[in-house]
Design a protein around this motif. Structure first.
Motif, PDB file in Angstrom:
ATOM      1  N   LEU A  72       0.836  -1.186   0.000  1.00  0.00           N
ATOM      2  CA  LEU A  72       0.000   0.000   0.000  1.00  0.00           C
ATOM      3  C   LEU A  72       0.881   1.249   0.000  1.00  0.00           C
ATOM      4  O   LEU A  72       1.839   1.336   0.763  1.00  0.00           O
ATOM      5  N   SER A  73       0.565   2.187  -0.871  1.00  0.00           N
ATOM      6  CA  SER A  73       1.329   3.428  -0.902  1.00  0.00           C
ATOM      7  C   SER A  73       0.751   4.388   0.137  1.00  0.00           C
ATOM      8  O   SER A  73      -0.459   4.400   0.375  1.00  0.00           O
ATOM      9  N   PRO A  74       1.620   5.217   0.755  1.00  0.00           N
ATOM     10  CA  PRO A  74       1.092   6.192   1.733  1.00  0.00           C
ATOM     11  C   PRO A  74       0.147   7.200   1.083  1.00  0.00           C
ATOM     12  O   PRO A  74      -0.574   7.918   1.776  1.00  0.00           O
ATOM     13  N   LYS A  75       0.134   7.220  -0.268  1.00  0.00           N
ATOM     14  CA  LYS A  75      -0.786   8.155  -0.951  1.00  0.00           C
ATOM     15  C   LYS A  75      -2.245   7.715  -0.830  1.00  0.00           C
ATOM     16  O   LYS A  75      -3.155   8.489  -1.087  1.00  0.00           O
TER      17      LYS A  75
ATOM     18  N   PRO B 220      -8.542   5.167   6.949  1.00  0.00           N
ATOM     19  CA  PRO B 220      -9.451   4.306   6.204  1.00  0.00           C
ATOM     20  C   PRO B 220      -9.934   4.998   4.929  1.00  0.00           C
ATOM     21  O   PRO B 220     -10.010   6.226   4.883  1.00  0.00           O
ATOM     22  N   PRO B 221     -10.262   4.202   3.912  1.00  0.00           N
ATOM     23  CA  PRO B 221     -10.682   4.815   2.653  1.00  0.00           C
ATOM     24  C   PRO B 221     -12.004   5.566   2.790  1.00  0.00           C
ATOM     25  O   PRO B 221     -12.860   5.169   3.563  1.00  0.00           O
ATOM     26  N   LYS B 222     -12.104   6.662   2.053  1.00  0.00           N
ATOM     27  CA  LYS B 222     -13.348   7.443   2.077  1.00  0.00           C
ATOM     28  C   LYS B 222     -13.979   7.372   0.688  1.00  0.00           C
ATOM     29  O   LYS B 222     -13.318   7.680  -0.314  1.00  0.00           O
ATOM     30  N   ILE B 223     -15.239   6.917   0.641  1.00  0.00           N
ATOM     31  CA  ILE B 223     -15.916   6.803  -0.657  1.00  0.00           C
ATOM     32  C   ILE B 223     -16.311   8.196  -1.128  1.00  0.00           C
ATOM     33  O   ILE B 223     -16.910   8.975  -0.373  1.00  0.00           O
TER      34      ILE B 223
ATOM     35  N   VAL C 220      -6.793   4.588  -5.291  1.00  0.00           N
ATOM     36  CA  VAL C 220      -6.104   3.532  -4.530  1.00  0.00           C
ATOM     37  C   VAL C 220      -4.704   3.399  -5.124  1.00  0.00           C
ATOM     38  O   VAL C 220      -4.541   3.004  -6.278  1.00  0.00           O
ATOM     39  N   TRP C 221      -3.699   3.768  -4.321  1.00  0.00           N
ATOM     40  CA  TRP C 221      -2.315   3.751  -4.794  1.00  0.00           C
ATOM     41  C   TRP C 221      -1.570   2.576  -4.176  1.00  0.00           C
ATOM     42  O   TRP C 221      -1.602   2.370  -2.966  1.00  0.00           O
ATOM     43  N   VAL C 222      -0.931   1.800  -5.046  1.00  0.00           N
ATOM     44  CA  VAL C 222      -0.238   0.589  -4.579  1.00  0.00           C
ATOM     45  C   VAL C 222       1.130   0.526  -5.273  1.00  0.00           C
ATOM     46  O   VAL C 222       1.232   0.830  -6.458  1.00  0.00           O
ATOM     47  N   HIS C 223       2.176   0.142  -4.515  1.00  0.00           N
ATOM     48  CA  HIS C 223       3.482  -0.095  -5.143  1.00  0.00           C
ATOM     49  C   HIS C 223       3.479  -1.543  -5.616  1.00  0.00           C
ATOM     50  O   HIS C 223       3.250  -2.454  -4.817  1.00  0.00           O
ATOM     51  N   ILE C 224       3.725  -1.746  -6.891  1.00  0.00           N
ATOM     52  CA  ILE C 224       3.723  -3.106  -7.437  1.00  0.00           C
ATOM     53  C   ILE C 224       5.125  -3.425  -7.964  1.00  0.00           C
ATOM     54  O   ILE C 224       5.678  -2.665  -8.767  1.00  0.00           O
ATOM     55  N   SER C 225       5.697  -4.536  -7.470  1.00  0.00           N
ATOM     56  CA  SER C 225       7.001  -4.931  -8.014  1.00  0.00           C
ATOM     57  C   SER C 225       6.962  -6.413  -8.369  1.00  0.00           C
ATOM     58  O   SER C 225       6.251  -7.194  -7.733  1.00  0.00           O
TER      59      SER C 225
END
Ligand code: HEM
Length: 164
Positions: free
Chosen positions: A134-137, A141-144, A157-162
Protein backbone atom coordinates in the motif's frame (compact mmCIF):
# COMPACT_ATOMS: atom_id res chain seq x y z
CA UNK A 1 -3.04 -23.53 -9.84
CA UNK A 2 -0.17 -26.06 -10.15
CA UNK A 3 -2.58 -28.90 -9.33
CA UNK A 4 -4.80 -27.94 -12.26
CA UNK A 5 -1.95 -27.10 -14.65
CA UNK A 6 -2.85 -23.40 -14.82
CA UNK A 7 -5.47 -20.85 -13.97
CA UNK A 8 -8.37 -23.04 -15.08
CA UNK A 9 -12.07 -22.88 -14.20
CA UNK A 10 -11.52 -25.80 -11.75
CA UNK A 11 -8.58 -24.03 -10.08
CA UNK A 12 -10.63 -20.84 -9.66
CA UNK A 13 -13.56 -22.84 -8.25
CA UNK A 14 -11.29 -24.30 -5.55
CA UNK A 15 -10.16 -20.84 -4.36
CA UNK A 16 -12.95 -20.73 -1.79
CA UNK A 17 -11.19 -18.48 0.72
CA UNK A 18 -10.77 -15.91 -2.05
CA UNK A 19 -14.59 -15.94 -2.41
CA UNK A 20 -14.84 -15.07 1.28
CA UNK A 21 -12.33 -12.22 0.91
CA UNK A 22 -14.15 -10.81 -2.14
CA UNK A 23 -17.55 -11.06 -0.37
CA UNK A 24 -16.19 -9.28 2.69
CA UNK A 25 -14.63 -6.58 0.47
CA UNK A 26 -17.99 -6.17 -1.26
CA UNK A 27 -19.72 -5.94 2.11
CA UNK A 28 -17.38 -3.15 3.22
CA UNK A 29 -17.35 -1.31 -0.10
CA UNK A 30 -20.06 -2.49 -2.50
CA UNK A 31 -19.46 -1.31 -6.07
CA UNK A 32 -23.03 -0.02 -6.13
CA UNK A 33 -23.87 1.77 -2.87
CA UNK A 34 -27.61 1.82 -3.54
CA UNK A 35 -30.18 0.51 -6.02
CA UNK A 36 -33.22 2.28 -7.40
CA UNK A 37 -36.46 0.35 -7.81
CA UNK A 38 -40.03 1.26 -8.72
CA UNK A 39 -42.81 -0.08 -6.50
CA UNK A 40 -45.19 -2.41 -8.39
CA UNK A 41 -47.47 -3.49 -5.51
CA UNK A 42 -48.74 -1.53 -2.54
CA UNK A 43 -47.01 -2.57 0.68
CA UNK A 44 -46.26 -1.30 4.17
CA UNK A 45 -42.72 -0.44 5.20
CA UNK A 46 -41.94 -0.70 8.91
CA UNK A 47 -39.19 1.62 10.13
CA UNK A 48 -36.91 0.67 13.03
CA UNK A 49 -38.18 3.85 14.73
CA UNK A 50 -41.74 2.45 14.77
CA UNK A 51 -42.94 4.67 11.93
CA UNK A 52 -44.67 3.05 8.98
CA UNK A 53 -44.98 4.08 5.35
CA UNK A 54 -47.41 2.75 2.77
CA UNK A 55 -45.60 2.56 -0.59
CA UNK A 56 -47.81 2.85 -3.69
CA UNK A 57 -47.23 1.47 -7.20
CA UNK A 58 -45.10 3.80 -9.30
CA UNK A 59 -43.21 5.25 -6.33
CA UNK A 60 -39.42 5.26 -6.43
CA UNK A 61 -37.67 3.20 -3.76
CA UNK A 62 -34.00 3.37 -2.83
CA UNK A 63 -32.40 0.17 -1.50
CA UNK A 64 -29.44 1.40 0.60
CA UNK A 65 -26.93 -1.41 -0.10
CA UNK A 66 -24.02 0.30 1.64
CA UNK A 67 -26.07 1.06 4.77
CA UNK A 68 -27.43 -2.52 4.94
CA UNK A 69 -23.92 -3.95 4.56
CA UNK A 70 -22.67 -1.85 7.48
CA UNK A 71 -25.64 -2.02 9.83
CA UNK A 72 -24.68 -3.40 13.29
CA UNK A 73 -28.21 -4.85 13.50
CA UNK A 74 -27.21 -7.40 10.85
CA UNK A 75 -23.41 -7.58 11.14
CA UNK A 76 -21.41 -7.92 14.32
CA UNK A 77 -18.60 -5.30 14.39
CA UNK A 78 -19.40 -4.14 10.84
CA UNK A 79 -16.27 -1.94 10.75
CA UNK A 80 -14.04 -5.04 11.12
CA UNK A 81 -12.81 -6.70 7.90
CA UNK A 82 -13.56 -10.35 8.64
CA UNK A 83 -13.72 -12.81 5.69
CA UNK A 84 -14.75 -15.56 8.16
CA UNK A 85 -18.28 -14.11 8.11
CA UNK A 86 -18.60 -15.83 4.74
CA UNK A 87 -17.30 -19.29 5.67
CA UNK A 88 -19.64 -22.21 4.88
CA UNK A 89 -21.15 -22.25 8.37
CA UNK A 90 -21.46 -18.56 9.19
CA UNK A 91 -22.77 -17.48 5.82
CA UNK A 92 -25.94 -19.52 6.51
CA UNK A 93 -26.72 -17.11 9.36
CA UNK A 94 -26.64 -13.97 7.17
CA UNK A 95 -30.13 -12.50 7.08
CA UNK A 96 -31.76 -12.54 3.65
CA UNK A 97 -31.65 -9.24 1.73
CA UNK A 98 -28.90 -7.75 3.91
CA UNK A 99 -26.04 -8.68 1.55
CA UNK A 100 -26.76 -7.31 -1.92
CA UNK A 101 -23.51 -6.70 -3.86
CA UNK A 102 -25.15 -8.08 -7.01
CA UNK A 103 -28.75 -7.13 -6.18
CA UNK A 104 -31.46 -9.76 -5.56
CA UNK A 105 -34.61 -11.23 -7.01
CA UNK A 106 -35.60 -11.33 -10.69
CA UNK A 107 -33.23 -8.47 -11.61
CA UNK A 108 -30.18 -9.88 -9.85
CA UNK A 109 -26.94 -9.30 -11.77
CA UNK A 110 -26.74 -11.73 -14.70
CA UNK A 111 -22.94 -11.46 -14.68
CA UNK A 112 -22.26 -12.72 -11.10
CA UNK A 113 -20.46 -15.88 -12.14
CA UNK A 114 -18.28 -14.32 -14.82
CA UNK A 115 -17.59 -11.30 -12.58
CA UNK A 116 -16.45 -13.52 -9.67
CA UNK A 117 -14.27 -15.63 -12.01
CA UNK A 118 -12.66 -12.54 -13.52
CA UNK A 119 -11.97 -10.89 -10.16
CA UNK A 120 -10.49 -14.14 -8.82
CA UNK A 121 -8.33 -14.67 -11.92
CA UNK A 122 -7.10 -11.10 -11.66
CA UNK A 123 -6.23 -11.35 -7.93
CA UNK A 124 -4.58 -14.77 -8.37
CA UNK A 125 -2.45 -13.47 -11.27
CA UNK A 126 -1.38 -10.40 -9.31
CA UNK A 127 -0.55 -12.33 -6.12
CA UNK A 128 1.38 -15.00 -8.01
CA UNK A 129 3.59 -12.62 -9.91
CA UNK A 130 3.85 -9.38 -7.98
CA UNK A 131 4.45 -7.95 -4.53
CA UNK A 132 1.83 -5.36 -3.61
CA UNK A 133 2.42 -2.72 -0.96
CA UNK A 134 0.00 0.00 0.00
CA UNK A 135 1.33 3.43 -0.90
CA UNK A 136 1.09 6.19 1.73
CA UNK A 137 -0.79 8.15 -0.95
CA UNK A 138 -3.86 5.94 -0.31
CA UNK A 139 -6.19 7.27 2.38
CA UNK A 140 -6.67 4.87 5.31
CA UNK A 141 -9.45 4.31 6.20
CA UNK A 142 -10.68 4.82 2.65
CA UNK A 143 -13.35 7.44 2.08
CA UNK A 144 -15.92 6.80 -0.66
CA UNK A 145 -16.32 9.81 -2.92
CA UNK A 146 -19.90 11.13 -3.18
CA UNK A 147 -19.19 12.26 -6.77
CA UNK A 148 -19.76 8.97 -8.58
CA UNK A 149 -22.56 6.42 -8.99
CA UNK A 150 -20.16 3.52 -8.52
CA UNK A 151 -18.13 3.52 -5.30
CA UNK A 152 -14.78 5.18 -5.81
CA UNK A 153 -12.21 5.96 -3.16
CA UNK A 154 -11.40 9.66 -2.76
CA UNK A 155 -7.88 10.26 -4.11
CA UNK A 156 -7.71 6.77 -5.66
CA UNK A 157 -6.10 3.53 -4.53
CA UNK A 158 -2.32 3.75 -4.79
CA UNK A 159 -0.24 0.59 -4.58
CA UNK A 160 3.48 -0.10 -5.14
CA UNK A 161 3.72 -3.11 -7.44
CA UNK A 162 7.00 -4.93 -8.01
CA UNK A 163 7.73 -8.17 -9.88
CA UNK A 164 8.40 -11.19 -7.64
C1 HEM B 1 -18.07 -7.20 -9.64
C2 HEM B 1 -18.77 -6.93 -10.77
C3 HEM B 1 -20.24 -6.64 -10.78
C4 HEM B 1 -21.05 -6.09 -9.82
C5 HEM B 1 -20.66 -5.63 -8.40
C6 HEM B 1 -22.39 -6.03 -10.37
C7 HEM B 1 -23.50 -5.55 -9.69
C8 HEM B 1 -24.78 -5.53 -10.20
C9 HEM B 1 -25.96 -5.11 -9.47
C10 HEM B 1 -25.97 -4.61 -8.02
C11 HEM B 1 -27.02 -5.25 -10.30
C12 HEM B 1 -28.49 -5.00 -9.95
C13 HEM B 1 -28.86 -3.57 -10.21
C14 HEM B 1 -30.28 -3.29 -9.80
O1 HEM B 1 -31.04 -4.19 -9.46
O2 HEM B 1 -30.60 -2.09 -9.80
C15 HEM B 1 -26.53 -5.73 -11.57
C16 HEM B 1 -27.31 -5.97 -12.67
C17 HEM B 1 -26.82 -6.40 -13.88
N1 HEM B 1 -25.53 -6.80 -14.16
FE1 HEM B 1 -23.99 -6.74 -12.89
N2 HEM B 1 -22.37 -6.52 -11.65
C18 HEM B 1 -21.09 -6.92 -11.94
C19 HEM B 1 -20.63 -7.50 -13.10
C20 HEM B 1 -21.40 -7.75 -14.20
C21 HEM B 1 -20.92 -8.39 -15.43
C22 HEM B 1 -19.48 -8.90 -15.64
C23 HEM B 1 -21.98 -8.43 -16.28
C24 HEM B 1 -22.07 -8.97 -17.68
C25 HEM B 1 -21.29 -9.94 -18.13
C26 HEM B 1 -23.12 -7.82 -15.61
C27 HEM B 1 -24.36 -7.66 -16.15
C28 HEM B 1 -25.47 -7.17 -15.48
C29 HEM B 1 -26.79 -7.00 -16.10
C30 HEM B 1 -27.15 -7.28 -17.56
C31 HEM B 1 -27.64 -6.52 -15.10
C32 HEM B 1 -29.13 -6.18 -15.21
C33 HEM B 1 -29.96 -7.40 -14.90
C34 HEM B 1 -31.45 -7.09 -14.99
O3 HEM B 1 -31.85 -5.93 -14.78
O4 HEM B 1 -32.20 -8.03 -15.24
N3 HEM B 1 -22.73 -7.44 -14.35
N4 HEM B 1 -25.16 -5.92 -11.48
Amino acid sequence: IEKHGGLTYEALKEMTYMNQVICESQRCHAALGFMRKICTEEFQLQGSDGLTYRAKPGEHIIIPIHALHNDPKYWRDPEVFDPERFDEERKQTIQKMTFLPFGEGPRICVGIKIAMLQVKACIATLLRNYRLELSPKTQVPPKISPKYLLSEIDGGVWVHISKL
